[in-house]
Design an enzyme around this catalytic site. Structure first.
Site, PDB file in Angstrom:
ATOM      1  N   TYR A  47       0.829  -1.212   0.000  1.00 25.65           N
ATOM      2  CA  TYR A  47       0.000   0.000   0.000  1.00 25.65           C
ATOM      3  C   TYR A  47       0.870   1.272   0.000  1.00 25.65           C
ATOM      4  O   TYR A  47       0.375   2.358  -0.297  1.00 25.65           O
ATOM      5  CB  TYR A  47      -0.960   0.048   1.205  1.00 25.65           C
ATOM      6  CG  TYR A  47      -1.885  -1.143   1.348  1.00 25.65           C
ATOM      7  CD1 TYR A  47      -2.048  -2.073   0.309  1.00 25.65           C
ATOM      8  CD2 TYR A  47      -2.612  -1.360   2.513  1.00 25.65           C
ATOM      9  CE1 TYR A  47      -2.885  -3.171   0.452  1.00 25.65           C
ATOM     10  CE2 TYR A  47      -3.459  -2.455   2.653  1.00 25.65           C
ATOM     11  CZ  TYR A  47      -3.581  -3.357   1.624  1.00 25.65           C
ATOM     12  OH  TYR A  47      -4.409  -4.443   1.768  1.00 25.65           O
ATOM     13  N   HIS A 105       1.037 -11.762   1.942  1.00 26.03           N
ATOM     14  CA  HIS A 105      -0.060 -11.036   1.292  1.00 26.03           C
ATOM     15  C   HIS A 105      -0.788 -11.916   0.255  1.00 26.03           C
ATOM     16  O   HIS A 105      -2.010 -11.868   0.154  1.00 26.03           O
ATOM     17  CB  HIS A 105       0.502  -9.767   0.633  1.00 26.03           C
ATOM     18  CG  HIS A 105      -0.502  -8.693   0.419  1.00 26.03           C
ATOM     19  ND1 HIS A 105      -0.197  -7.356   0.463  1.00 26.03           N
ATOM     20  CD2 HIS A 105      -1.816  -8.746   0.138  1.00 26.03           C
ATOM     21  CE1 HIS A 105      -1.285  -6.652   0.218  1.00 26.03           C
ATOM     22  NE2 HIS A 105      -2.284  -7.467   0.023  1.00 26.03           N
TER      23      HIS A 105
HETATM   24  N1  LIG Z   1      -5.222  -9.038   1.593  1.00 27.56           N
HETATM   25  C1  LIG Z   1      -5.568  -8.532   0.449  1.00 27.56           C
HETATM   26  O1  LIG Z   1      -5.171  -9.026  -0.626  1.00 27.56           O
HETATM   27  C2  LIG Z   1      -6.501  -7.363   0.410  1.00 27.56           C
HETATM   28  C3  LIG Z   1      -7.148  -7.025  -0.800  1.00 27.56           C
HETATM   29  C4  LIG Z   1      -8.032  -5.944  -0.803  1.00 27.56           C
HETATM   30  C5  LIG Z   1      -8.236  -5.225   0.378  1.00 27.56           C
HETATM   31  N2  LIG Z   1      -7.570  -5.541   1.539  1.00 27.56           N
HETATM   32  C6  LIG Z   1      -7.774  -4.783   2.795  1.00 27.56           C
HETATM   33  O2  LIG Z   1      -9.177  -4.707   3.060  1.00 27.56           O
HETATM   34  C7  LIG Z   1      -9.569  -3.354   3.159  1.00 27.56           C
HETATM   35  C8  LIG Z   1     -10.993  -3.181   2.680  1.00 27.56           C
HETATM   36  O3  LIG Z   1     -11.191  -3.699   1.383  1.00 27.56           O
HETATM   37  P1  LIG Z   1     -11.483  -2.766   0.118  1.00 27.56           P
HETATM   38  O4  LIG Z   1     -10.827  -1.468   0.341  1.00 27.56           O
HETATM   39  O5  LIG Z   1     -11.144  -3.552  -1.095  1.00 27.56           O
HETATM   40  O6  LIG Z   1     -13.077  -2.665   0.088  1.00 27.56           O
HETATM   41  P2  LIG Z   1     -14.283  -2.235   1.062  1.00 27.56           P
HETATM   42  O7  LIG Z   1     -13.818  -1.844   2.404  1.00 27.56           O
HETATM   43  O8  LIG Z   1     -15.318  -3.300   0.924  1.00 27.56           O
HETATM   44  O9  LIG Z   1     -14.868  -0.976   0.286  1.00 27.56           O
HETATM   45  C9  LIG Z   1     -14.328   0.299   0.308  1.00 27.56           C
HETATM   46  C10 LIG Z   1     -15.227   1.160  -0.565  1.00 27.56           C
HETATM   47  O10 LIG Z   1     -16.547   1.128  -0.011  1.00 27.56           O
HETATM   48  C11 LIG Z   1     -16.989   2.430   0.299  1.00 27.56           C
HETATM   49  N3  LIG Z   1     -17.624   2.385   1.624  1.00 27.56           N
HETATM   50  C12 LIG Z   1     -17.022   2.203   2.830  1.00 27.56           C
HETATM   51  N4  LIG Z   1     -17.923   2.248   3.817  1.00 27.56           N
HETATM   52  C13 LIG Z   1     -19.115   2.459   3.235  1.00 27.56           C
HETATM   53  C14 LIG Z   1     -20.417   2.627   3.750  1.00 27.56           C
HETATM   54  N5  LIG Z   1     -20.658   2.570   5.053  1.00 27.56           N
HETATM   55  N6  LIG Z   1     -21.433   2.837   2.869  1.00 27.56           N
HETATM   56  C15 LIG Z   1     -21.196   2.899   1.538  1.00 27.56           C
HETATM   57  N7  LIG Z   1     -19.971   2.762   0.990  1.00 27.56           N
HETATM   58  C16 LIG Z   1     -18.936   2.547   1.839  1.00 27.56           C
HETATM   59  C17 LIG Z   1     -15.767   3.306   0.311  1.00 27.56           C
HETATM   60  O11 LIG Z   1     -16.067   4.581  -0.196  1.00 27.56           O
HETATM   61  P3  LIG Z   1     -15.696   5.935   0.655  1.00 27.56           P
HETATM   62  O12 LIG Z   1     -14.217   5.934   0.813  1.00 27.56           O
HETATM   63  O13 LIG Z   1     -16.245   7.002  -0.210  1.00 27.56           O
HETATM   64  O14 LIG Z   1     -16.425   5.794   1.970  1.00 27.56           O
HETATM   65  C18 LIG Z   1     -14.798   2.592  -0.629  1.00 27.56           C
HETATM   66  O15 LIG Z   1     -15.003   3.024  -1.970  1.00 27.56           O
HETATM   67  C19 LIG Z   1      -8.527  -2.616   2.319  1.00 27.56           C
HETATM   68  O16 LIG Z   1      -8.476  -1.238   2.597  1.00 27.56           O
HETATM   69  C20 LIG Z   1      -7.265  -3.347   2.722  1.00 27.56           C
HETATM   70  O17 LIG Z   1      -6.830  -2.895   3.996  1.00 27.56           O
HETATM   71  C21 LIG Z   1      -6.724  -6.622   1.556  1.00 27.56           C
END
Ligand SMILES: NC(=O)c1ccc[n+]([C@@H]2O[C@H](COP(=O)([O-])OP(=O)(O)OC[C@H]3O[C@@H](n4cnc5c(N)ncnc54)[C@H](OP(=O)(O)O)[C@@H]3O)[C@@H](O)[C@H]2O)c1
Length: 276
Positions: A47, A105
């Site tokens: 990240y 990861h």
């Molecule tokens: N291990 C891995 O390979 C891997 C892969 C992907 C992600 N991750 C981790 O998991 C975390 C979360 O996954 P992600 O970022 O892919 O997806 P996520 O948390 O499911 O979705 C984030 C998106 O959803 C929106 N959102 C958040 N809260 C909301 C709510 N209450 N209502 C409506 N929309 C909402 C956000 O928009 P706004 O910002 O406008 O609120 C953002 O665009 C990542 O940040 C990372 O730390 C790990």
């Protein structure tokens, strides 16, 4: 806050995901997340924001022991010679003595799994992390990794939301007393939140669709979630889900949707996913 206990690790069931957060905005959001009550922060080498995450932690002024910090070593750094230096850079960037959890990861099929698991253990032996785990491991890889690891693996972080079943991985995690930490837990804010089953439950409970989805996740034994947001108002919304009790019928109806199997994160180097 629900705490998931896995092999001595105490993982707060909702964490703050930091993918795509950068610079001053990352510092500010991490500090604000902690002030809002988050006690689990998720970052990764990939990240490129560990320095800012560390700065946010310092600005929040919280006692380090109250926080559960996870980082991850990228899949190209899993060989014996690269793993430890990568973990050292992570801890140095965060500016804390050790992280609570260090993850592989993604698995890397061209490096022997045993070599990576040994290197992961060596990082813990050096005191750079309190606990170790993996991310994006299939149930078969998890069984193999657990058999090889001298220290227990405490979690598998995988994509999990109402449009993606993780039945096989969840059973494997339970078999090994590990936590399943859901990434993309609100389906990246997309179609999951618009599905009638979710919307109608949200109306019934007077809560938001994201809260319904997160409540469904943390109600499952051993499951946690790490939603990300750049929006300060949503920090509290995404944390305030522990008093939201879904009925058995609602839980079942949401679980039914997982058979759509709509995976959002599927890079070319992904493993051969479980089919259920
Ligand atoms: N291990 C891995 O390979 C891997 C892969 C992907 C992600 N991750 C981790 O998991 C975390 C979360 O996954 P992600 O970022 O892919 O997806 P996520 O948390 O499911 O979705 C984030 C998106 O959803 C929106 N959102 C958040 N809260 C909301 C709510 N209450 N209502 C409506 N929309 C909402 C956000 O928009 P706004 O910002 O406008 O609120 C953002 O665009 C990542 O940040 C990372 O730390 C790990």
């Amino acid at each position: 806050m629900k705490i998931i206990e896995a092999h001595g690790a105490h993982i707060p069931a909702i964490g703050f995901g930091t993918y795509t957060l950068e610079g001053g905005a990352c510092v500010e959001m991490v500090a604000e997340a902690i002030r809002t009550g988050y006690r689990h922060i998720d970052t990764a080498r990939m990240y490129g924001n560990e320095r800012e995450v560390g700065e946010g932690i310092r600005q929040a002024g919280i006692d380090r022991d109250e926080l559960f910090v996870t980082t991850k070593v990228w899949w190209t750094e899993l060989s014996e010679d690269k793993f430890l230096p990568s973990a050292e850079r992570a801890v140095e960037a965060l500016g804390i003595n050790a992280v609570d959890l260090l993850l592989i990861h993604w698995p890397n099929g061209s490096i022997p799994l045993e070599e990576s698991i040994d290197a992961l253990n060596a990082v813990a032996d050096r005191g750079l992390t309190r606990h170790i785990g993996v991310a994006n491991f299939t149930s078969a890889l998890l069984d193999e990794a657990c058999a090889m690891s001298s220290r227990p693996l405490v979690c598998n972080q995988v994509e999990y939301h109402p449009f993606l079943s993780q039945e096989a991985v969840l059973s494997a995690c339970r078999r090994h007393d590990m936590a399943l930490i859901a990434y993309s837990p609100v389906g990246q804010g997309g179609a999951v939140l618009d599905h009638p089953v979710i919307r109608e439950a949200a109306e019934r409970h007077g809560r938001t669709p994201a809260q319904i989805v997160l409540a469904w996740e943390v109600a499952q034994e051993g499951v946690g979630a790490i939603p990300r947001t750049k929006n300060k108002e949503r920090l509290a919304e995404n944390l305030d889900v522990f008093d939201l009790a879904l009925s058995d019928e609602e839980m079942r109806a949401i679980t039914e949707l997982t058979h759509r199997r709509q995976r959002l994160v599927d890079p070319s180097f992904a493993p051969n996913w479980d089919r259920n």
